[in-house]
Motif scaffolding. Structure first.
Motif, PDB file in Angstrom:
ATOM      1  N   LEU A 125       0.827  -1.199   0.000  1.00  0.00           N
ATOM      2  CA  LEU A 125       0.000   0.000   0.000  1.00  0.00           C
ATOM      3  C   LEU A 125       0.867   1.256   0.000  1.00  0.00           C
ATOM      4  O   LEU A 125       0.531   2.261  -0.625  1.00  0.00           O
ATOM      5  N   SER A 126       1.982   1.201   0.719  1.00  0.00           N
ATOM      6  CA  SER A 126       2.908   2.330   0.721  1.00  0.00           C
ATOM      7  C   SER A 126       3.425   2.589  -0.689  1.00  0.00           C
ATOM      8  O   SER A 126       3.541   3.740  -1.122  1.00  0.00           O
ATOM      9  N   GLN A 130      -1.354  -0.260  13.708  1.00  0.00           N
ATOM     10  CA  GLN A 130      -1.333  -0.821  12.358  1.00  0.00           C
ATOM     11  C   GLN A 130      -2.686  -0.706  11.665  1.00  0.00           C
ATOM     12  O   GLN A 130      -2.753  -0.419  10.475  1.00  0.00           O
ATOM     13  N   TRP A 131      -3.766  -0.931  12.398  1.00  0.00           N
ATOM     14  CA  TRP A 131      -5.082  -0.871  11.767  1.00  0.00           C
ATOM     15  C   TRP A 131      -5.395   0.542  11.287  1.00  0.00           C
ATOM     16  O   TRP A 131      -5.857   0.747  10.164  1.00  0.00           O
ATOM     17  N   ARG A 139       5.894   0.769  12.651  1.00  0.00           N
ATOM     18  CA  ARG A 139       4.444   0.544  12.605  1.00  0.00           C
ATOM     19  C   ARG A 139       4.077  -0.405  13.756  1.00  0.00           C
ATOM     20  O   ARG A 139       3.868  -1.602  13.545  1.00  0.00           O
ATOM     21  N   LEU A 172      -5.364   3.274   2.873  1.00  0.00           N
ATOM     22  CA  LEU A 172      -6.454   2.945   1.955  1.00  0.00           C
ATOM     23  C   LEU A 172      -7.233   4.196   1.556  1.00  0.00           C
ATOM     24  O   LEU A 172      -7.610   4.372   0.393  1.00  0.00           O
ATOM     25  N   GLN A 186      -3.244   2.918  10.611  1.00  0.00           N
ATOM     26  CA  GLN A 186      -2.347   3.267   9.508  1.00  0.00           C
ATOM     27  C   GLN A 186      -2.790   2.598   8.212  1.00  0.00           C
ATOM     28  O   GLN A 186      -2.705   3.187   7.134  1.00  0.00           O
ATOM     29  N   LEU A 187      -3.257   1.357   8.320  1.00  0.00           N
ATOM     30  CA  LEU A 187      -3.751   0.637   7.146  1.00  0.00           C
ATOM     31  C   LEU A 187      -4.958   1.361   6.542  1.00  0.00           C
ATOM     32  O   LEU A 187      -5.021   1.587   5.329  1.00  0.00           O
TER      33      LEU A 187
END
Length: 593
Positions: free
Chosen positions: A2-3, A341-342, A336, A349, A344-345
Motif C-alpha cells: 500500500l505504501s 497498524q489498523w 508501525r 487505503l 495506519q492501514l
C-alpha cells in the motif's frame, strides 16, 4: 504494498532492485540506469536471483515485497522447531512471538526492499542444524547466506573460527571459516571489480561500501575504537537489539561470541544508520540473537530447576517478562507498532483514493512502456520495467551516479536523448533542478502533456524524436584519440559536462575537438549562433562558414524548417580549454547547441 501504491517508495530502495530483477527475468544484463552500476558491482547480493522466475511470470514489483516478507517470516519455522525441542511448546510460542513482533524485523521489512534481508532465512536454518549436530546441512545453509551479500561472509568467517573452540565442531568450523574467506575474496576482489569494469589485480578500493571506506583507520586506533564501542549511540543500539527477547540473547556466551563480529561491524562503521534497529542492517544479527535467546532461556530454566514449585513459577515469570519486553519494544521501536497498524492501514487505503494520488497515476499512464524516462525518485519504482530509466536530474546532470569512488570519473552517459520526463513538483525545491526544469520547458525540444498541478510530464517533440541521434564527437589529443556521441540536451551553462566526457584527457595540449550534428528547426526563422571560446576553430552550418579565434563570435542566418547539418572544430595548443556554443531564436531564449 500500500505504501508503494501511494508513492511512499523510492528509486534507490525499490527502483534499482526492481529494474535489475526485471532485466534478469528478460535475460538482460542487470545494469541499472537508476544508479549507473551493474547490480552485482554495487553488492554481491545474489539472493535476488530467487525472485527472477516469479518476476518473469507475474511481472509486478509486488514480487519483491511478497518475496522479502516470505523470507523473513519463514525464519520462524526453525526457531519454533528449536525452541520446542529445547524449552517446550509453550515457550516456543513465546519466543516465536518475540521474533515476529521484533521491531528490527518489522522495520527491516517496511524499509522498502533490500535483497540482503534474504540472508535471515538460510542463516537461521544454519543455526538450527548446528544445534541438531547436522554440520553438513549447517555449512550448506551458511553458503546460501553468504551469497546474500558480500559482508555476510565476514561475520560467518568469525562464526567458523568460533566453532573451532568447541569440541566436535573444530573441523566444520575451519571449513566454514575457509569457505567464508574464499567467498569474500572472490566476491570483493574478482566479481565486484569485474562488474564495475575494474582491473582484478590492481586499481581497486580497499572496500566497496561507502560506510566502511575509513574502517582500517578506526580498527588500528585503540582510543577511537574504544570511543566507538562505548559511544551513547552504540550503547543504545545494544539495548535495542536485546530488548525484544528480554536480553536472553546476552546470557548465552556461545551465541554472544557468534554475534559480536556482526555487531562490531555495524558499530565500527560509525554510521547511525547501521547502529540502529530502524533500518535493514541487522539481517545477520537477528538470527544469532533469537537462537541465542533460546539458549539463554535454557540456561535460566536450568538454574531454577530445584523444586517443581519453583520451576513452575520461574517459567511463568520468565514467559511474562519476555512477552512484556516484546510488546514494549514493538510499541516503542517499531515504525508501525501493532497498536497503530489498523489505523495506519485504513489511512493508506483512504489516501490511495485522494485526488493527488489519482493525478499521479494518470500521469504515469502517459508514459509508453519502452520509452526512455527521467523521473523524480518517488515515481521511479512505478516505471522501472524498462531498459533505461534515470533518477532526475540524471542524465542531464550526473547526481548520485555510479559507485562512490567512481563518481565524476567514469560516467556512463546516455546514448540518446530522454523521450519523457515525469517530475513531482510537490517534492522539496532544489535550485539547480528548478533551473533544469525551466530550461527543458523553454528549450523547444519538449512539450508539456500533463494536465494536473502536482506532476509535470514532458514529451520530446516528434520532429526531434525522428531526427538523427545526437552529436558525434572526435577528440585527438597528445594522449589519445577517442570518438563517440553526446546527448543533445544540456543544462544551460553546465561547465562540467564536457569535462566529465573527456575526463583524464584534456590536461595539456595540443588537442583538436570536432563535433558533427544536426540542428533541428520546427519553424523557419532567423537564428543567431554565439561561439564563446579561448581557442580557435570554425563553425559551419548549412551553407554558412565562420572562423573564430580566442573570441566570442555572433553569427545570424535564416533557416528553413527541417534538419541542418553543422560542424564545429576546436583547436587548442595548450590548456585551459574553454568552449560554449549557444543559439537564440525569435523568442530571445538562449539554448545550448
Amino acid at each position: 504494498m500500500l505504501s508503494h501504491d501511494t508513492f511512499g517508495t523510492s528509486a534507490y530502495d525499490v527502483g534499482l532492485f526492481d529494474q535489475a530483477i526485471w532485466l534478469l527475468s528478460r535475460g538482460i544484463s542487470p545494469f541499472t540506469t537508476i544508479k549507473g552500476v551493474h547490480i552485482w558491482g554495487d553488492h554481491a547480493s545474489f539472493g535476488q536471483l530467487f525472485l527472477v522466475p516469479f518476476m518473469r511470470f507475474f511481472n509486478s514489483v509486488n514480487v519483491l515485497y511478497i518475496g522479502q516478507t516470505a523470507f523473513l517470516v519463514l525464519a520462524v519455522i526453525p526457531l519454533f522447531l528449536l525452541a520446542r525441542k529445547q524449552v517446550s511448546g509453550f515457550f516456543s510460542a513465546i519466543l516465536c512471538f518475540s521474533y515476529l513482533f521484533n521491531p528490527s524485523l518489522q522495520n527491516m521489512n517496511l524499509e522498502n526492499f533490500h535483497p540482503e534481508t534474504f540472508v535471515v532465512l538460510p542463516l537461521t536454518w544454519a543455526l538450527y542444524f548446528l544445534e541438531e549436530e547436522k554440520m553438513l546441512a549447517s555449512a550448506i545453509c551458511c553458503a546460501f547466506a553468504m551469497i546474500g551479500k558480500e559482508d555476510v561472509s565476514i561475520s560467518l568467517f568469525f562464526f567458523g573460527v568460533s566453532l573451532t573452540f568447541f569440541k566436535g565442531k573444530r573441523q566444520w568450523g575451519a571449513r566454514i571459516a575457509f569457505m567464508a574467506a574464499i567467498w569474500y575474496l572472490l566476491a570483493t576482489r574478482v566479481l565486484m571489480p569485474y562488474f564495475n569494469g575494474l582491473h582484478i589485480f590492481n586499481n581497486q578500493p580497499l572496500v566497496y561500501s561507502f560506510w566502511f571506506s575509513g574502517v582500517l583507520g578506526k580498527i588500528t586506533n585503540p582510543s577511537k575504537l574504544l570511543s566507538l564501542i562505548t559511544d551513547p549511540v552504540s550503547l543504545k543500539y545494544y539495548f535495542q537489539l536485546g530488548l525484544p527477547m528480554a536480553f536472553l540473547c546476552y546470557l548465552s556466551p556461545r551465541y554472544l561470541m557468534f554475534v559480536l563480529p556482526a555487531i562490531f561491524i555495524n558499530v565500527v562503521s560509525e554510521t547511525d544508520y547501521l547502529r540502529s534497529i530502524r533500518y535493514h542492517y541487522n539481517y545477520v544479527t537477528l538470527p544469532f540473537l533469537h537462537v541465542g535467546a533460546i539458549a539463554g532461556m535454557v540456561t535460566l530454566l536450568k538454574h531454577f530447576l530445584q523444586t517443581n514449585h519453583r520451576k513452575t513459577a520461574a517459567r511463568f515469570g520468565l514467559a511474562l517478562v519476555v512477552l512484556t519486553c516484546s510488546l514494549v519494544a514493538n510499541l516503542s521501536l517499531s515504525q508501525r507498532p501493532f497498536s497503530t497498524q489498523w489505523s495506519q492501514l485504513m489511512g493508506l487505503l483512504n489516501f490511495r483514493e485522494e485526488k493527488k494520488i489519482e493525478e499521479m497515476k494518470a500521469a504515469l499512464n502517459l508514459i509508453p512502456e519502452n520509452a526512455t524516462v527521467s523521473a523524480s525518485h518517488n515515481l521511479i519504482p512505478h516505471l522501472t520495467h524498462r531498459r533505461e530509466i534515470y533518477m532526475f536530474p540524471n542524465p542531464f546532470i550526473l547526481t548520485l551516479w555510479n559507485m562512490h569512488f567512481k563518481q565524476g570519473k567514469d560516467p556512463r552517459l546516455n546514448g540518446r536523448d530522454i523521450d519523457y520526463l515525469i517530475l513531482d513538483t510537490s517534492l522539496p525545491p532544489n535550485k539547480e533542478i528548478g533551473i533544469l526544469e525551466r530550461y527543458l520547458l523553454t528549450s523547444g525540444k519538449y512539450s508539456k502533456i500533463s494536465t494536473g498541478d502536482r506532476v509535470v510530464v514532458l514529451k520530446r517533440k516528434p520532429w526531434i524524436m525522428a531526427a538523427e541521434k545526437n552529436i558525434h564527437y572526435e577528440l585527438i589529443s597528445k594522449n589519445e584519440k577517442r570518438e563517440g556521441y553526446l546527448p543533445t540536451t544540456y543544462l544551460p551553462m553546465n561547465l562540467y559536462y564536457l569535462r566529465e566526457v573527456f575526463y583524464g584527457v584534456l590536461h595539456e595540449g595540443p588537442a583538436i575537438l570536432r563535433l558533427k550534428g544536426n540542428f533541428l528547426v520546427d519553424h523557419p526563422g532567423i537564428f543567431s549562433f554565439n561561439i564563446s571560446t579561448s581557442n580557435e576553430g570554425y563553425f559551419h552550418i548549412a551553407e554558412s562558414h565562420v572562423n573564430f579565434s580566442n573570441t566570442s563570435v555572433l553569427h545570424s542566418l535564416a533557416l528553413k524548417a527541417g534538419s541542418h547539418p553543422f560542424e564545429i572544430l576546436l583547436r587548442a595548443e595548450k590548456a585551459p580549454f574553454g568552449f560554449m556554443a549557444t543559439w537564440r531564436d525569435s523568442h530571445n531564449e538562449d539554448n545550448i547547441l
